[in-house]
Design a protein around this motif. Structure first.
Motif, PDB file in Angstrom:
ATOM      1  N   LEU A 174       5.999 -17.939 -73.410  1.00  0.00           N
ATOM      2  CA  LEU A 174       7.427 -17.831 -73.672  1.00  0.00           C
ATOM      3  C   LEU A 174       7.925 -16.402 -73.551  1.00  0.00           C
ATOM      4  N   GLY A 175       9.214 -16.272 -73.380  1.00  0.00           N
ATOM      5  CA  GLY A 175       9.849 -14.973 -73.482  1.00  0.00           C
ATOM      6  C   GLY A 175      10.044 -14.265 -72.164  1.00  0.00           C
ATOM      7  N   VAL A 176      10.519 -13.051 -72.284  1.00  0.00           N
ATOM      8  CA  VAL A 176      10.787 -12.198 -71.146  1.00  0.00           C
ATOM      9  C   VAL A 176       9.723 -11.117 -71.119  1.00  0.00           C
ATOM     10  N   ARG A 202      12.577  -8.530 -51.018  1.00  0.00           N
ATOM     11  CA  ARG A 202      11.767  -9.647 -50.540  1.00  0.00           C
ATOM     12  C   ARG A 202      10.428  -9.753 -51.278  1.00  0.00           C
ATOM     13  N   LYS A 203       9.733  -8.626 -51.463  1.00  0.00           N
ATOM     14  CA  LYS A 203       8.433  -8.668 -52.164  1.00  0.00           C
ATOM     15  C   LYS A 203       8.592  -9.244 -53.571  1.00  0.00           C
ATOM     16  N   GLU A 204       9.642  -8.826 -54.245  1.00  0.00           N
ATOM     17  CA  GLU A 204       9.889  -9.326 -55.591  1.00  0.00           C
ATOM     18  C   GLU A 204      10.175 -10.832 -55.557  1.00  0.00           C
ATOM     19  N   ALA A 205      10.968 -11.275 -54.597  1.00  0.00           N
ATOM     20  CA  ALA A 205      11.279 -12.697 -54.463  1.00  0.00           C
ATOM     21  C   ALA A 205      10.015 -13.511 -54.171  1.00  0.00           C
ATOM     22  N   GLU A 206       9.173 -12.999 -53.293  1.00  0.00           N
ATOM     23  CA  GLU A 206       7.926 -13.698 -52.969  1.00  0.00           C
ATOM     24  C   GLU A 206       7.015 -13.790 -54.192  1.00  0.00           C
ATOM     25  N   VAL A 219      16.590 -15.899 -63.245  1.00  0.00           N
ATOM     26  CA  VAL A 219      17.865 -15.195 -63.253  1.00  0.00           C
ATOM     27  C   VAL A 219      17.799 -14.083 -62.233  1.00  0.00           C
ATOM     28  N   THR A 220      18.811 -13.989 -61.382  1.00  0.00           N
ATOM     29  CA  THR A 220      18.883 -12.912 -60.408  1.00  0.00           C
ATOM     30  C   THR A 220      20.132 -12.079 -60.692  1.00  0.00           C
ATOM     31  N   GLN A 263      23.827 -12.591 -55.685  1.00  0.00           N
ATOM     32  CA  GLN A 263      23.855 -13.833 -54.923  1.00  0.00           C
ATOM     33  C   GLN A 263      22.853 -13.773 -53.769  1.00  0.00           C
ATOM     34  N   ALA A 264      22.738 -12.605 -53.144  1.00  0.00           N
ATOM     35  CA  ALA A 264      21.811 -12.461 -52.016  1.00  0.00           C
ATOM     36  C   ALA A 264      20.371 -12.711 -52.450  1.00  0.00           C
ATOM     37  N   GLN A 265      19.972 -12.173 -53.608  1.00  0.00           N
ATOM     38  CA  GLN A 265      18.609 -12.379 -54.105  1.00  0.00           C
ATOM     39  C   GLN A 265      18.403 -13.845 -54.487  1.00  0.00           C
ATOM     40  N   GLN A 266      19.412 -14.461 -55.083  1.00  0.00           N
ATOM     41  CA  GLN A 266      19.320 -15.880 -55.440  1.00  0.00           C
ATOM     42  C   GLN A 266      19.092 -16.732 -54.192  1.00  0.00           C
TER      43      GLN A 266
END
Length: 192
Positions: free
Chosen positions: A128-130, A149-153, A176-177, A180-183
């Protein structure tokens, strides 16, 4: 800016579309009035159950010695004045409680009627948690795609690992992003 900074650094004719006081239970009325007068709209955020303003820390040593037996009187805050005047109020029911539920649970039960919703902390359970996860080589492409991109992958790998683990199949994952582009990139990678 603090009310004192507004008085010291801005010209007298400076005005604001919106004035917001956070922790308003700590702001004495006389500090707030000058800033409120400069604003077209005013939002007062605070908790009347927190400590009121005090002049304890404003006294000099000589004054403290002269008034040792005198108790320090609480002052009225701008929040107290707004509540007394019947200014429209609303409750914020979400509370981030740092690392331990115990930091807010007593107050939540005794003062807020268990109305506060709290977020789980990472220290309560490893599930749980952040928490912070460093992504090696993760770079935000400011001009090109406006994504990382690396973070998204790495995030998509985490999500699929989460759902593949035996004990986690029935649990959800919130993502949570900050753009909008990262989402969109994350959604595209999940679909792939």
């Amino acid at each position: 800016m603090s009310p004192l900074s507004v008085a010291q650094y801005l010209p007298a004719d400076a005005s604001f579309d919106l004035v917001v006081f956070d922790e308003a239970s700590q702001i004495p009325v006389w500090d707030a009035i000058g800033v409120i007068a400069r604003g077209k709209q005013f939002v007062c955020v605070g908790d009347p159950k927190q400590m009121p303003p005090t002049n304890f820390f404003q006294k000099g040593e000589a004054e403290v010695e002269d008034e040792e037996d005198e108790s320090v009187a609480d002052m009225e805050s701008i929040l107290d004045e707004c509540l007394a005047a019947g200014v429209h109020s609303a409750y914020l029911n979400w509370h981030y409680r740092s690392r331990h539920e115990s930091l807010i649970s007593f107050s939540n039960h005794n003062y807020y009627g268990d109305r506060l919703n709290t977020f789980p902390a990472a220290s309560d359970s490893p599930r749980l948690g952040v928490r912070f996860e460093f992504v090696e080589g993760g770079t935000f492409e400011r001009r090109a795609s406006r994504t990382n991109r690396k973070e998204a992958e790495a995030l998509v790998d985490y999500v699929f690992t989460h759902f593949a683990a035996p004990g986690y199949r029935r649990r959800s994952v919130g993502v949570v992003t900050f753009s909008q582009a990262q989402q969109t990139l994350i959604e595209d990678l999940i679909e792939e």
